[in-house]
Write a protein that holds these residues in place. Structure first.
Motif, short mmCIF file in Angstrom:
data_model
loop_
_atom_site.label_atom_id
_atom_site.label_comp_id
_atom_site.label_asym_id
_atom_site.label_seq_id
_atom_site.Cartn_x
_atom_site.Cartn_y
_atom_site.Cartn_z
N ASP A 9 0.84 -1.19 0.00
CA ASP A 9 0.00 0.00 0.00
C ASP A 9 0.89 1.25 0.00
O ASP A 9 1.66 1.47 0.94
N HIS A 10 0.76 2.07 -1.05
CA HIS A 10 1.61 3.25 -1.17
C HIS A 10 1.45 4.21 0.01
O HIS A 10 2.37 4.96 0.34
N ARG A 11 0.30 4.19 0.67
CA ARG A 11 0.07 5.11 1.78
C ARG A 11 0.99 4.83 2.97
O ARG A 11 1.27 5.72 3.77
N ASP A 12 1.47 3.60 3.05
CA ASP A 12 2.32 3.24 4.18
C ASP A 12 3.75 3.74 4.02
O ASP A 12 4.58 3.55 4.92
N TYR A 13 4.06 4.38 2.89
CA TYR A 13 5.43 4.83 2.63
C TYR A 13 5.58 6.35 2.66
O TYR A 13 6.68 6.86 2.49
N GLN A 14 4.50 7.06 2.87
CA GLN A 14 4.54 8.51 2.71
C GLN A 14 5.15 9.25 3.90
O GLN A 14 5.69 10.34 3.72
N ARG A 15 5.07 8.67 5.08
CA ARG A 15 5.57 9.38 6.27
C ARG A 15 6.65 8.59 7.00
O ARG A 15 6.92 8.84 8.18
N VAL A 16 7.26 7.66 6.31
CA VAL A 16 8.39 6.94 6.88
C VAL A 16 9.53 7.94 7.07
O VAL A 16 9.82 8.74 6.18
N PRO A 17 10.20 7.95 8.24
CA PRO A 17 11.25 8.95 8.50
C PRO A 17 12.56 8.65 7.77
O PRO A 17 13.61 8.50 8.38
N ARG A 18 12.46 8.54 6.46
CA ARG A 18 13.62 8.33 5.59
C ARG A 18 13.42 9.18 4.34
O ARG A 18 12.30 9.32 3.85
N VAL A 19 14.51 9.71 3.80
CA VAL A 19 14.41 10.59 2.63
C VAL A 19 13.88 9.82 1.42
O VAL A 19 13.04 10.32 0.66
N VAL A 20 14.34 8.59 1.23
CA VAL A 20 13.94 7.76 0.09
C VAL A 20 13.41 6.43 0.61
O VAL A 20 14.02 5.81 1.49
N THR A 21 12.26 6.01 0.11
CA THR A 21 11.72 4.69 0.41
C THR A 21 11.43 3.97 -0.91
O THR A 21 11.29 4.61 -1.95
N ALA A 22 11.33 2.67 -0.84
CA ALA A 22 11.11 1.87 -2.06
C ALA A 22 9.96 0.90 -1.85
O ALA A 22 9.79 0.35 -0.75
N ILE A 23 9.18 0.70 -2.90
CA ILE A 23 8.02 -0.20 -2.84
C ILE A 23 8.08 -1.19 -3.99
O ILE A 23 8.52 -0.85 -5.09
N SER A 24 7.64 -2.39 -3.73
CA SER A 24 7.62 -3.46 -4.73
C SER A 24 6.23 -4.06 -4.79
O SER A 24 5.62 -4.36 -3.77
N ARG A 25 5.72 -4.20 -6.02
CA ARG A 25 4.44 -4.90 -6.20
C ARG A 25 4.37 -5.43 -7.62
O ARG A 25 4.94 -4.85 -8.54
N ASP A 26 3.69 -6.54 -7.78
CA ASP A 26 3.51 -7.17 -9.08
C ASP A 26 2.02 -7.15 -9.43
O ASP A 26 1.17 -7.41 -8.57
N ARG A 87 8.79 -1.54 -9.32
CA ARG A 87 9.84 -1.34 -8.32
C ARG A 87 10.07 0.17 -8.24
O ARG A 87 10.95 0.72 -8.89
N SER A 88 9.26 0.85 -7.46
CA SER A 88 9.23 2.31 -7.46
C SER A 88 9.86 2.87 -6.20
O SER A 88 10.03 2.17 -5.20
N ILE A 89 10.16 4.16 -6.24
CA ILE A 89 10.68 4.84 -5.06
C ILE A 89 9.85 6.08 -4.77
O ILE A 89 9.22 6.65 -5.66
N TYR A 90 9.84 6.48 -3.49
CA TYR A 90 9.21 7.71 -3.04
C TYR A 90 10.27 8.59 -2.39
O TYR A 90 11.14 8.10 -1.66
N ILE A 91 10.21 9.89 -2.65
CA ILE A 91 11.20 10.84 -2.15
C ILE A 91 10.47 11.96 -1.41
O ILE A 91 9.49 12.52 -1.93
N GLU A 92 10.96 12.27 -0.22
CA GLU A 92 10.27 13.28 0.58
C GLU A 92 10.29 14.63 -0.15
O GLU A 92 11.21 14.94 -0.91
N PRO A 93 9.23 15.45 0.06
CA PRO A 93 9.01 16.62 -0.79
C PRO A 93 10.15 17.62 -0.86
O PRO A 93 10.44 18.15 -1.95
N GLN A 94 10.80 17.93 0.26
CA GLN A 94 11.85 18.94 0.22
C GLN A 94 12.99 18.51 -0.69
O GLN A 94 13.50 19.30 -1.49
N THR A 95 13.39 17.25 -0.60
CA THR A 95 14.45 16.73 -1.46
C THR A 95 13.97 16.62 -2.90
O THR A 95 14.71 16.92 -3.85
N ALA A 96 12.71 16.22 -3.08
CA ALA A 96 12.16 16.03 -4.43
C ALA A 96 12.08 17.31 -5.22
O ALA A 96 12.10 17.28 -6.47
N ALA A 97 12.03 18.46 -4.54
CA ALA A 97 11.88 19.74 -5.24
C ALA A 97 13.02 19.98 -6.23
O ALA A 97 12.83 20.66 -7.24
N ALA A 98 14.17 19.38 -5.98
CA ALA A 98 15.32 19.58 -6.87
C ALA A 98 15.14 18.90 -8.22
O ALA A 98 15.86 19.22 -9.17
#
Length: 269
Positions: A9-26, A87-98
């Protein structure tokens, strides 16, 4: 070993206290995600299979080795047009702005692919400091160096133009001209000619060529020859199609066809 407890579930990765998170689904062919957006930016990517992604601004076809940069808050939904290994990644907004505030397709290098896969082997909240943090920083570095692929299909809002664009998407090889499309939707050709740049930022022929490029990438990824693709898209010859392809992308379709057929490796022979 991979963390098999990872949520799908992508919602479980949005507030993880890490700059980059990764999700896998088929996902199986034909499965679609519901329209949604993320607090974080997403690099939507699949190591195998093909996806179609739609936002309010446009549509993209993503074969392997291509990923879509989706800024935070952008509503989107995807459809698997084959069996897909996301095999996607999520990046926190402040870092993603670049990395920009508009959607764009990027080339996924062999190194970026391997870094994403390696991060998926770490816990979602990987230790700090540690291997996961190093992988995340390398992912950001490789993403900053990634090449943008100038393929996008801007999507209109005008109902007449929407009808035309939907019909072209459904049959990219149609030989209808703009006068015939105009008759079909009850508008004048002059009106459609005016609406295309106003609504999509592209002239009619440019918009159609973007559809052809997206369709061609999908067909190349499936192993079709350049001649087969040219015929399917209504070009008089493979050379005519190749000339259009190279003019826009700077490389021939033969180049990409060779790339699709080569195994992806960090150390090619």
């Amino acid at each position: 070993m991979p963390d098999h407890s990872r949520s799908k579930d992508h919602r479980d990765y949005q507030r993880v206290p890490r700059v980059v998170t990764a999700i896998s689904r088929d996902e199986e062919h034909g499965i679609s995600g519901t329209p949604h957006h993320h607090e974080r930016a997403q690099l939507l990517y699949a190591t195998q299979g093909m996806m179609r992604v739609l936002t309010d601004a446009g549509m993209w076809i993503l074969p392997p080795r291509r990923a879509l940069w989706i800024p935070p808050g952008v509503m989107h939904h995807w459809t698997a047009i084959s069996k897909v290994s996301m095999r996607s990644i999520y990046i926190e907004p402040q870092t993603a702005a670049a990395f920009g505030d508009t959607c764009r397709v990027i080339e996924v290098s062999p190194l970026l692919r391997e870094l994403i896969l390696a991060l998926l082997e770490e816990p979602i909240e990987y230790p700090l400091p540690g291997r996961g943090e190093h992988l995340a920083m390398l992912i950001l570095s490789e993403l900053a160096a990634a090449t943008t692929v100038p393929i996008a299909i801007p999507w209109p809002r005008d109902r007449r133009l929407l009808a035309v664009c939907s019909a072209i998407m459904a049959d990219p090889g149609s030989d209808k001209n703009i006068e015939q499309w105009a008759d079909q939707v009850g508008a004048s050709a002059r009106t459609l000619i005016r609406l295309f740049p106003k609504e999509t930022g592209l002239h009619y022929r440019q918009w159609v060529q973007q559809v052809h490029l997206a369709e061609a990438f999908g067909r190349l990824a499936q192993g079709q020859s350049v001649g087969e693709i040219a015929a399917a898209l209504g070009y008089a010859s493979a050379s005519a199609f190749s000339a259009m392809f190279r003019r826009i992308l700077g490389k021939t379709p033969q180049h990409y066809l060779t790339e699709w057929r080569q195994p992806l490796t960090l150390h090619p022979a």
